[in-house]
Design a protein around this motif. Sequence first.
Motif, PDB file in Angstrom:
ATOM      1  N   GLU A 198       0.838  -1.200   0.000  1.00 59.66           N
ATOM      2  CA  GLU A 198       0.000   0.000   0.000  1.00 59.66           C
ATOM      3  C   GLU A 198       0.883   1.263   0.000  1.00 59.66           C
ATOM      4  N   LEU A 199       1.967   1.218   0.773  1.00 60.46           N
ATOM      5  CA  LEU A 199       2.884   2.368   0.835  1.00 60.46           C
ATOM      6  C   LEU A 199       3.563   2.606  -0.523  1.00 60.46           C
ATOM      7  N   ARG A 200       3.869   1.507  -1.241  1.00 59.66           N
ATOM      8  CA  ARG A 200       4.496   1.650  -2.570  1.00 59.66           C
ATOM      9  C   ARG A 200       3.615   2.486  -3.494  1.00 59.66           C
TER      10      ARG A 200
ATOM     11  N   VAL B 291      -1.898   0.604  14.192  1.00 57.73           N
ATOM     12  CA  VAL B 291      -2.855  -0.499  14.073  1.00 57.73           C
ATOM     13  C   VAL B 291      -3.122  -0.743  12.585  1.00 57.73           C
ATOM     14  N   ASN B 292      -3.151  -2.001  12.195  1.00 60.36           N
ATOM     15  CA  ASN B 292      -3.556  -2.348  10.828  1.00 60.36           C
ATOM     16  C   ASN B 292      -5.015  -2.813  10.899  1.00 60.36           C
TER      17      ASN B 292
ATOM     18  N   ALA C  75      -1.436   2.578   6.113  1.00 64.36           N
ATOM     19  CA  ALA C  75      -0.429   3.246   5.260  1.00 64.36           C
ATOM     20  C   ALA C  75      -0.464   4.756   5.496  1.00 64.36           C
ATOM     21  N   ALA C  76      -1.670   5.320   5.656  1.00 63.82           N
ATOM     22  CA  ALA C  76      -1.778   6.769   5.883  1.00 63.82           C
ATOM     23  C   ALA C  76      -1.126   7.151   7.212  1.00 63.82           C
ATOM     24  N   ASP C  77      -1.278   6.306   8.224  1.00 69.05           N
ATOM     25  CA  ASP C  77      -0.649   6.599   9.525  1.00 69.05           C
ATOM     26  C   ASP C  77       0.881   6.616   9.387  1.00 69.05           C
TER      27      ASP C  77
ATOM     28  N   ILE D  52       6.060   9.652   8.940  1.00 69.09           N
ATOM     29  CA  ILE D  52       7.269  10.047   8.205  1.00 69.09           C
ATOM     30  C   ILE D  52       7.230  11.540   7.895  1.00 69.09           C
ATOM     31  N   ALA D  53       6.055  12.043   7.545  1.00 68.58           N
ATOM     32  CA  ALA D  53       5.930  13.485   7.276  1.00 68.58           C
ATOM     33  C   ALA D  53       6.286  14.285   8.540  1.00 68.58           C
ATOM     34  N   ALA D  54       5.834  13.806   9.708  1.00 71.13           N
ATOM     35  CA  ALA D  54       6.145  14.513  10.957  1.00 71.13           C
ATOM     36  C   ALA D  54       7.645  14.453  11.248  1.00 71.13           C
ATOM     37  N   GLU D  55       8.250  13.282  10.992  1.00 69.56           N
ATOM     38  CA  GLU D  55       9.703  13.137  11.230  1.00 69.56           C
ATOM     39  C   GLU D  55      10.495  14.117  10.373  1.00 69.56           C
TER      40      GLU D  55
END
Length: 206
Positions: A31-33, A174-175, A184-186, A191-194
């Motif tokens: 999903e992340l891909r 949680v999945n 995937a959105a979480d 990553i955006a926050a990091e």
Amino acid sequence: MPLIPEASPSPPLLVVLSGPSGVGKDAVLNELRRLDRPWHFAVTATTREMRPGERDGEDYIFIDTDTFARMRERDEFLECAEVYGRWYGVPRSQARDALRSGKDVFLKLDVQGAATIRQMAPEALLIFLIPPSLEDLHLRLRGRMTESDAELERRLLTAEEELAQVHHFDYRVVNPDGDLEQAAADIDAIIAAEKCRVSPRVVQLM
Ligand SMILES: Nc1ncnc2c1ncn2[C@@H]1O[C@H](COP(=O)(O)OP(=O)(O)OP(=O)(O)O)[C@@H](O)[C@H]1O
Ligand SMILES: Nc1nc2c(ncn2[C@@H]2O[C@H](COP(=O)(O)O)[C@@H](O)[C@H]2O)c(=O)[nH]1
């Protein structure tokens, strides 16, 4: 004159996605891909047999035990471990080259592998994927139909031990059942926050 905050891009992240067998790490990574971010998804080498539908070089790099042992002797793995009686290892060059090119790198590891990376690279970002319930985990692992009954039992027992290790991770995601997009959105949001941290994580690999 007001100070201009540091605006250069933050350094690439080494992201470990861990969690019990069957929680959905591969499904979430797929999903992340689809988000098409500048991310590299490391492909692990393994000595286990290929499952129906798996592709060599995409799902795993399938190699025999002797080849794995030679690579291990030559220190070609960033991390490697025996999991459920088979060997798994992340080729060091893959992770290093991707980080050097500025891409965030995702590793899919079991809990012991995550602990090894934490020791080796304390600035790595460790994410633990959890199921909504143990029953969901059982159903997912059974539903995948890739393990014998004995192997299934072994993985479920290990899962309970691994779930108790969540406090060693930076985040838990949680999945949810039937909602890979949410998981995937979480992770995307983490990553955006990091990337907005004032003191970013700086990972240096040997
Ligand atoms: N959110 C979800 N809802 C329902 N089913 C899911 C979900 N996520 C994954 N699954 C299903 O659960 C099964 C296990 O998923 P997957 O193989 O991705 O787990 P994994 O954590 O990568 O396992 P392993 O550690 O053994 O490689 C698959 O059949 C997958 O389709
Ligand atoms: N420590 C590592 N664990 C890994 C690696 N690649 C995968 N895994 C874990 O192995 C089990 C079993 O996977 P399966 O595909 O055979 O079901 C699972 O928990 C994976 O997370 C690795 O390079 N290092």
